[in-house]
Design a protein around this motif. Structure first.
Motif, PDB file in Angstrom:
ATOM      1  N   CYS A 158       0.859  -1.192   0.000  1.00 40.15           N
ATOM      2  CA  CYS A 158       0.000   0.000   0.000  1.00 40.15           C
ATOM      3  C   CYS A 158       0.888   1.233   0.000  1.00 40.15           C
ATOM      4  O   CYS A 158       1.828   1.322   0.796  1.00 40.15           O
ATOM      5  CB  CYS A 158      -0.889   0.025   1.240  1.00 40.15           C
ATOM      6  SG  CYS A 158      -1.965  -1.399   1.418  1.00 40.15           S
ATOM      7  N   VAL A 159       0.601   2.170  -0.877  1.00 40.05           N
ATOM      8  CA  VAL A 159       1.328   3.439  -0.901  1.00 40.05           C
ATOM      9  C   VAL A 159       0.574   4.382   0.033  1.00 40.05           C
ATOM     10  O   VAL A 159      -0.472   4.918  -0.312  1.00 40.05           O
ATOM     11  CB  VAL A 159       1.435   4.009  -2.330  1.00 40.05           C
ATOM     12  CG1 VAL A 159       2.234   5.310  -2.315  1.00 40.05           C
ATOM     13  CG2 VAL A 159       2.068   2.987  -3.266  1.00 40.05           C
ATOM     14  N   VAL A 160       1.098   4.522   1.228  1.00 37.50           N
ATOM     15  CA  VAL A 160       0.429   5.269   2.288  1.00 37.50           C
ATOM     16  C   VAL A 160       0.408   6.765   1.979  1.00 37.50           C
ATOM     17  O   VAL A 160      -0.622   7.419   2.088  1.00 37.50           O
ATOM     18  CB  VAL A 160       1.117   4.996   3.648  1.00 37.50           C
ATOM     19  CG1 VAL A 160       0.553   5.877   4.740  1.00 37.50           C
ATOM     20  CG2 VAL A 160       0.999   3.519   4.010  1.00 37.50           C
ATOM     21  N   ALA A 161       1.555   7.313   1.608  1.00 41.04           N
ATOM     22  CA  ALA A 161       1.649   8.755   1.325  1.00 41.04           C
ATOM     23  C   ALA A 161       2.870   9.000   0.444  1.00 41.04           C
ATOM     24  O   ALA A 161       3.802   8.190   0.430  1.00 41.04           O
ATOM     25  CB  ALA A 161       1.768   9.549   2.615  1.00 41.04           C
ATOM     26  N   TRP A 162       2.846  10.097  -0.279  1.00 40.93           N
ATOM     27  CA  TRP A 162       3.968  10.442  -1.151  1.00 40.93           C
ATOM     28  C   TRP A 162       4.152  11.948  -1.125  1.00 40.93           C
ATOM     29  O   TRP A 162       3.240  12.702  -0.816  1.00 40.93           O
ATOM     30  CB  TRP A 162       3.735   9.925  -2.574  1.00 40.93           C
ATOM     31  CG  TRP A 162       2.408  10.329  -3.137  1.00 40.93           C
ATOM     32  CD1 TRP A 162       2.135  11.432  -3.901  1.00 40.93           C
ATOM     33  CD2 TRP A 162       1.164   9.658  -2.938  1.00 40.93           C
ATOM     34  NE1 TRP A 162       0.791  11.486  -4.198  1.00 40.93           N
ATOM     35  CE2 TRP A 162       0.169  10.404  -3.621  1.00 40.93           C
ATOM     36  CE3 TRP A 162       0.773   8.511  -2.251  1.00 40.93           C
ATOM     37  CZ2 TRP A 162      -1.169  10.029  -3.632  1.00 40.93           C
ATOM     38  CZ3 TRP A 162      -0.558   8.139  -2.274  1.00 40.93           C
ATOM     39  CH2 TRP A 162      -1.505   8.900  -2.953  1.00 40.93           C
ATOM     40  N   ASP A 163       5.379  12.330  -1.382  1.00 40.32           N
ATOM     41  CA  ASP A 163       5.763  13.748  -1.416  1.00 40.32           C
ATOM     42  C   ASP A 163       5.447  14.483  -0.111  1.00 40.32           C
ATOM     43  O   ASP A 163       5.137  15.674  -0.118  1.00 40.32           O
ATOM     44  CB  ASP A 163       5.103  14.482  -2.594  1.00 40.32           C
ATOM     45  CG  ASP A 163       5.540  13.931  -3.938  1.00 40.32           C
ATOM     46  OD1 ASP A 163       6.597  13.268  -4.002  1.00 40.32           O
ATOM     47  OD2 ASP A 163       4.819  14.136  -4.939  1.00 40.32           O
ATOM     48  N   LEU A 164       5.545  13.763   1.010  1.00 40.94           N
ATOM     49  CA  LEU A 164       5.412  14.428   2.308  1.00 40.94           C
ATOM     50  C   LEU A 164       6.650  15.273   2.555  1.00 40.94           C
ATOM     51  O   LEU A 164       7.722  14.981   2.004  1.00 40.94           O
ATOM     52  CB  LEU A 164       5.298  13.389   3.429  1.00 40.94           C
ATOM     53  CG  LEU A 164       4.029  12.555   3.484  1.00 40.94           C
ATOM     54  CD1 LEU A 164       4.165  11.459   4.539  1.00 40.94           C
ATOM     55  CD2 LEU A 164       2.824  13.432   3.789  1.00 40.94           C
ATOM     56  N   PRO A 165       6.564  16.296   3.381  1.00 38.85           N
ATOM     57  CA  PRO A 165       7.763  17.074   3.710  1.00 38.85           C
ATOM     58  C   PRO A 165       8.830  16.151   4.306  1.00 38.85           C
ATOM     59  O   PRO A 165       8.517  15.285   5.124  1.00 38.85           O
ATOM     60  CB  PRO A 165       7.275  18.076   4.756  1.00 38.85           C
ATOM     61  CG  PRO A 165       5.796  18.116   4.611  1.00 38.85           C
ATOM     62  CD  PRO A 165       5.375  16.791   4.080  1.00 38.85           C
TER      63      PRO A 165
ATOM     64  N   ARG B 198      -2.092   6.959   6.731  1.00 36.74           N
ATOM     65  CA  ARG B 198      -2.104   8.076   5.784  1.00 36.74           C
ATOM     66  C   ARG B 198      -2.735   9.312   6.429  1.00 36.74           C
ATOM     67  O   ARG B 198      -2.174  10.406   6.374  1.00 36.74           O
ATOM     68  CB  ARG B 198      -2.859   7.689   4.510  1.00 36.74           C
ATOM     69  CG  ARG B 198      -2.982   8.837   3.524  1.00 36.74           C
ATOM     70  CD  ARG B 198      -3.704   8.423   2.251  1.00 36.74           C
ATOM     71  NE  ARG B 198      -3.948   9.566   1.410  1.00 36.74           N
ATOM     72  CZ  ARG B 198      -3.045  10.173   0.647  1.00 36.74           C
ATOM     73  NH1 ARG B 198      -1.801   9.744   0.637  1.00 36.74           N
ATOM     74  NH2 ARG B 198      -3.355  11.215  -0.089  1.00 36.74           N
ATOM     75  N   ASN B 199      -3.889   9.131   7.026  1.00 37.68           N
ATOM     76  CA  ASN B 199      -4.581  10.265   7.655  1.00 37.68           C
ATOM     77  C   ASN B 199      -3.735  10.903   8.742  1.00 37.68           C
ATOM     78  O   ASN B 199      -3.636  12.129   8.839  1.00 37.68           O
ATOM     79  CB  ASN B 199      -5.934   9.826   8.216  1.00 37.68           C
ATOM     80  CG  ASN B 199      -6.928   9.524   7.142  1.00 37.68           C
ATOM     81  OD1 ASN B 199      -6.834  10.024   6.018  1.00 37.68           O
ATOM     82  ND2 ASN B 199      -7.910   8.692   7.462  1.00 37.68           N
ATOM     83  N   GLU B 200      -3.103  10.070   9.570  1.00 38.91           N
ATOM     84  CA  GLU B 200      -2.281  10.591  10.658  1.00 38.91           C
ATOM     85  C   GLU B 200      -1.050  11.329  10.132  1.00 38.91           C
ATOM     86  O   GLU B 200      -0.730  12.415  10.615  1.00 38.91           O
ATOM     87  CB  GLU B 200      -1.875   9.454  11.577  1.00 38.91           C
ATOM     88  CG  GLU B 200      -3.036   8.882  12.372  1.00 38.91           C
ATOM     89  CD  GLU B 200      -2.682   7.609  13.130  1.00 38.91           C
ATOM     90  OE1 GLU B 200      -1.512   7.171  13.091  1.00 38.91           O
ATOM     91  OE2 GLU B 200      -3.592   7.032  13.757  1.00 38.91           O
ATOM     92  N   LEU B 201      -0.349  10.732   9.167  1.00 38.78           N
ATOM     93  CA  LEU B 201       0.860  11.367   8.649  1.00 38.78           C
ATOM     94  C   LEU B 201       0.571  12.653   7.895  1.00 38.78           C
ATOM     95  O   LEU B 201       1.279  13.648   8.043  1.00 38.78           O
ATOM     96  CB  LEU B 201       1.647  10.388   7.766  1.00 38.78           C
ATOM     97  CG  LEU B 201       2.304   9.217   8.486  1.00 38.78           C
ATOM     98  CD1 LEU B 201       2.871   8.219   7.489  1.00 38.78           C
ATOM     99  CD2 LEU B 201       3.383   9.715   9.427  1.00 38.78           C
ATOM    100  N   ILE B 202      -0.486  12.653   7.104  1.00 32.97           N
ATOM    101  CA  ILE B 202      -0.840  13.881   6.384  1.00 32.97           C
ATOM    102  C   ILE B 202      -1.278  14.959   7.372  1.00 32.97           C
ATOM    103  O   ILE B 202      -0.941  16.127   7.208  1.00 32.97           O
ATOM    104  CB  ILE B 202      -1.916  13.599   5.309  1.00 32.97           C
ATOM    105  CG1 ILE B 202      -1.270  12.803   4.172  1.00 32.97           C
ATOM    106  CG2 ILE B 202      -2.556  14.875   4.803  1.00 32.97           C
ATOM    107  CD1 ILE B 202      -2.192  12.374   3.074  1.00 32.97           C
TER     108      ILE B 202
ATOM    109  N   GLU C  70      -0.188  15.280  10.458  1.00 36.48           N
ATOM    110  CA  GLU C  70       1.044  15.788  11.079  1.00 36.48           C
ATOM    111  C   GLU C  70       1.801  16.696  10.126  1.00 36.48           C
ATOM    112  O   GLU C  70       2.359  17.713  10.545  1.00 36.48           O
ATOM    113  CB  GLU C  70       1.937  14.615  11.499  1.00 36.48           C
ATOM    114  CG  GLU C  70       1.459  13.884  12.714  1.00 36.48           C
ATOM    115  CD  GLU C  70       2.383  12.756  13.115  1.00 36.48           C
ATOM    116  OE1 GLU C  70       3.615  12.926  12.978  1.00 36.48           O
ATOM    117  OE2 GLU C  70       1.872  11.718  13.553  1.00 36.48           O
ATOM    118  N   ALA C  71       1.854  16.325   8.846  1.00 35.41           N
ATOM    119  CA  ALA C  71       2.581  17.137   7.858  1.00 35.41           C
ATOM    120  C   ALA C  71       1.948  18.523   7.726  1.00 35.41           C
ATOM    121  O   ALA C  71       2.663  19.521   7.590  1.00 35.41           O
ATOM    122  CB  ALA C  71       2.608  16.428   6.511  1.00 35.41           C
TER     123      ALA C  71
END
Length: 141
Positions: free
Chosen positions: A61-68, A131-135, A137-138
């Motif tokens: 699963c690709v959780v997130a991309w291009d995060l800071p 994903r929701n948590e990391l985005i 936080e970002a």
């Protein structure tokens, strides 16, 4: 790959596809792999026979991309990786930021369709929550 290995992996992917179609629209790729989206998380399922009688499914699963590319965010992702029961969290630093994946591989011979669907949904639900948590936080950084 022998003919028996090909049949074993194809049967397992068919069972996974049917189990997932209860919850998602599933695309069968040219190589037999399955792909689908759980909310905003793209996912792929592959099967491989590691030894006679040992066929595994691999879910990515690709959780997130291009995060800071922030050390605090990377540390948070690493902390979550240690808490996970279903999957291994990976962080890749790119020129555009940080990408996060969740991978889970497991022996799947003999797992019934309903149980397989439940197991796969546990993993993809975890990916969506991460994903929701990391985005979140970002955005707060």
């Amino acid at each position: 790959m022998t003919e028996q290995e090909a049949l074993s992996t194809a049967d397992l992917l068919t069972k996974a596809r049917v189990a997932l179609e209860t919850f998602h629209d599933v695309h069968v790729d040219d190589d037999g792999a399955l792909s689908f989206r759980h909310v905003d998380v793209p996912c792929a399922v592959q099967a491989m026979q590691l030894a006679d009688g040992l066929t595994v499914l691999s879910l990515t699963c690709v959780v997130a991309w291009d995060l800071p590319d922030d050390p605090k965010l990377a540390a948070s992702a690493a902390e979550r990786a240690g808490e996970g029961l279903f999957g291994t969290l990976g962080v890749v630093h790119t020129g555009r930021g940080m990408d996060v994946t969740l991978r889970y591989a497991f022996p799947a011979d003999g797992i019934g369709e309903a149980a397989l669907g439940t197991l796969l949904m546990l993993v993809v639900s975890t990916a969506s929550q991460l994903r929701n948590e990391l985005i979140g936080e970002a955005k707060n950084e």
